[in-house]
Design a protein around this motif. Sequence first.
Motif, PDB file in Angstrom:
ATOM      1  N   ALA A  85       0.832  -1.204   0.000  1.00 48.64           N
ATOM      2  CA  ALA A  85       0.000   0.000   0.000  1.00 48.64           C
ATOM      3  C   ALA A  85       0.869   1.256   0.000  1.00 48.64           C
ATOM      4  O   ALA A  85       0.480   2.284  -0.549  1.00 48.64           O
ATOM      5  CB  ALA A  85      -0.921   0.005   1.213  1.00 48.64           C
ATOM      6  N   GLY A  86       2.063   1.163   0.587  1.00 46.22           N
ATOM      7  CA  GLY A  86       2.966   2.305   0.655  1.00 46.22           C
ATOM      8  C   GLY A  86       3.776   2.533  -0.608  1.00 46.22           C
ATOM      9  O   GLY A  86       4.597   3.443  -0.669  1.00 46.22           O
ATOM     10  N   GLY A  87       3.596   1.686  -1.625  1.00 49.98           N
ATOM     11  CA  GLY A  87       4.295   1.888  -2.887  1.00 49.98           C
ATOM     12  C   GLY A  87       5.598   1.116  -3.023  1.00 49.98           C
ATOM     13  O   GLY A  87       6.305   1.271  -4.014  1.00 49.98           O
ATOM     14  N   ALA A 134     -13.413  -6.730   0.325  1.00 49.62           N
ATOM     15  CA  ALA A 134     -13.564  -5.280   0.159  1.00 49.62           C
ATOM     16  C   ALA A 134     -12.241  -4.571   0.429  1.00 49.62           C
ATOM     17  O   ALA A 134     -11.882  -3.611  -0.275  1.00 49.62           O
ATOM     18  CB  ALA A 134     -14.656  -4.754   1.088  1.00 49.62           C
ATOM     19  N   HIS A 135     -11.511  -5.033   1.442  1.00 49.81           N
ATOM     20  CA  HIS A 135     -10.210  -4.430   1.764  1.00 49.81           C
ATOM     21  C   HIS A 135      -9.201  -4.711   0.647  1.00 49.81           C
ATOM     22  O   HIS A 135      -8.408  -3.844   0.283  1.00 49.81           O
ATOM     23  CB  HIS A 135      -9.713  -4.954   3.112  1.00 49.81           C
ATOM     24  CG  HIS A 135      -8.548  -4.201   3.652  1.00 49.81           C
ATOM     25  ND1 HIS A 135      -7.657  -4.756   4.521  1.00 49.81           N
ATOM     26  CD2 HIS A 135      -8.109  -2.937   3.441  1.00 49.81           C
ATOM     27  CE1 HIS A 135      -6.711  -3.880   4.806  1.00 49.81           C
ATOM     28  NE2 HIS A 135      -6.976  -2.764   4.165  1.00 49.81           N
ATOM     29  N   LEU A 139      -7.297  -1.913  -1.659  1.00 51.50           N
ATOM     30  CA  LEU A 139      -5.847  -1.899  -1.848  1.00 51.50           C
ATOM     31  C   LEU A 139      -5.508  -1.940  -3.336  1.00 51.50           C
ATOM     32  O   LEU A 139      -4.630  -1.213  -3.807  1.00 51.50           O
ATOM     33  CB  LEU A 139      -5.212  -3.081  -1.112  1.00 51.50           C
ATOM     34  CG  LEU A 139      -3.708  -3.257  -1.262  1.00 51.50           C
ATOM     35  CD1 LEU A 139      -2.956  -2.044  -0.727  1.00 51.50           C
ATOM     36  CD2 LEU A 139      -3.256  -4.521  -0.547  1.00 51.50           C
ATOM     37  N   SER A 140      -6.201  -2.769  -4.078  1.00 56.33           N
ATOM     38  CA  SER A 140      -5.983  -2.873  -5.522  1.00 56.33           C
ATOM     39  C   SER A 140      -6.246  -1.537  -6.208  1.00 56.33           C
ATOM     40  O   SER A 140      -5.474  -1.109  -7.081  1.00 56.33           O
ATOM     41  CB  SER A 140      -6.887  -3.964  -6.093  1.00 56.33           C
ATOM     42  OG  SER A 140      -6.725  -4.063  -7.471  1.00 56.33           O
ATOM     43  N   ASP A 141      -7.309  -0.863  -5.812  1.00 48.14           N
ATOM     44  CA  ASP A 141      -7.641   0.447  -6.381  1.00 48.14           C
ATOM     45  C   ASP A 141      -6.567   1.479  -6.051  1.00 48.14           C
ATOM     46  O   ASP A 141      -6.177   2.278  -6.906  1.00 48.14           O
ATOM     47  CB  ASP A 141      -9.003   0.925  -5.886  1.00 48.14           C
ATOM     48  CG  ASP A 141     -10.158   0.077  -6.405  1.00 48.14           C
ATOM     49  OD1 ASP A 141      -9.961  -0.691  -7.376  1.00 48.14           O
ATOM     50  OD2 ASP A 141     -11.251   0.159  -5.806  1.00 48.14           O
ATOM     51  N   GLU A 142      -6.073   1.474  -4.807  1.00 53.48           N
ATOM     52  CA  GLU A 142      -5.007   2.398  -4.402  1.00 53.48           C
ATOM     53  C   GLU A 142      -3.761   2.197  -5.251  1.00 53.48           C
ATOM     54  O   GLU A 142      -3.152   3.162  -5.727  1.00 53.48           O
ATOM     55  CB  GLU A 142      -4.633   2.183  -2.927  1.00 53.48           C
ATOM     56  CG  GLU A 142      -5.589   2.727  -1.919  1.00 53.48           C
ATOM     57  CD  GLU A 142      -5.144   2.395  -0.489  1.00 53.48           C
ATOM     58  OE1 GLU A 142      -3.926   2.377  -0.230  1.00 53.48           O
ATOM     59  OE2 GLU A 142      -6.029   2.139   0.342  1.00 53.48           O
ATOM     60  N   ARG A 146      -2.149   4.832  -8.016  1.00 53.72           N
ATOM     61  CA  ARG A 146      -0.781   5.306  -7.863  1.00 53.72           C
ATOM     62  C   ARG A 146      -0.002   5.077  -9.161  1.00 53.72           C
ATOM     63  O   ARG A 146       0.799   5.889  -9.563  1.00 53.72           O
ATOM     64  CB  ARG A 146      -0.094   4.602  -6.700  1.00 53.72           C
ATOM     65  CG  ARG A 146       1.273   5.144  -6.394  1.00 53.72           C
ATOM     66  CD  ARG A 146       1.931   4.572  -5.163  1.00 53.72           C
ATOM     67  NE  ARG A 146       1.900   3.120  -5.133  1.00 53.72           N
ATOM     68  CZ  ARG A 146       1.193   2.403  -4.257  1.00 53.72           C
ATOM     69  NH1 ARG A 146       0.453   3.005  -3.352  1.00 53.72           N
ATOM     70  NH2 ARG A 146       1.215   1.095  -4.287  1.00 53.72           N
ATOM     71  N   LYS A 147      -0.264   3.962  -9.838  1.00 52.80           N
ATOM     72  CA  LYS A 147       0.442   3.657 -11.097  1.00 52.80           C
ATOM     73  C   LYS A 147       0.024   4.601 -12.223  1.00 52.80           C
ATOM     74  O   LYS A 147       0.819   4.877 -13.108  1.00 52.80           O
ATOM     75  CB  LYS A 147       0.188   2.214 -11.503  1.00 52.80           C
ATOM     76  CG  LYS A 147       0.948   1.225 -10.655  1.00 52.80           C
ATOM     77  CD  LYS A 147       0.721  -0.187 -11.138  1.00 52.80           C
ATOM     78  CE  LYS A 147       1.536  -1.143 -10.304  1.00 52.80           C
ATOM     79  NZ  LYS A 147       1.338  -2.546 -10.743  1.00 52.80           N
TER      80      LYS A 147
END
Length: 149
Positions: A85-87, A134-135, A139-142, A146-147
Amino acid sequence: MFGSKKKRRASLNDLMAQLRPDLSRESLGVGPDFPGVAPNPLLSSDARKRNAELRTGALALGVLVDWREVNGNPRVVLMLDVETAGGMSFRGIADEDLTITELTRLAPGQTLPVRYRPAVMDHYVALARDADPAHVQQLSDEIANRKRT
């Protein structure tokens, strides 16, 4: 029994690399800090401790690169390109017992939720079978957002 624990551990890793070159650090695509695949994680106190910590680790997404069957249980070592999640991105190794059905469904490029230990960062991950869908989607959307930016 004699000698330093670090020296014994290095000898065990060298022995495993000789017996199973497909499970060597180089073959798995990890660096020299990777502690190696335990011959029997049920008998290894380090492996049991690591697996307990991974069950409560941080959630990330891993894209399956390849896998190696360790025994006929089937116990497999999954190689995943993990994104947090932090990249942060890294090669993750999951040592898992799968059912025959799960094994037949594995496909390179498949995205799987995994857990990792941010404080340790030793390439070990575990499949997050308990993760809330859902979580995982959040995370996938985040990561996708970011990409794009």
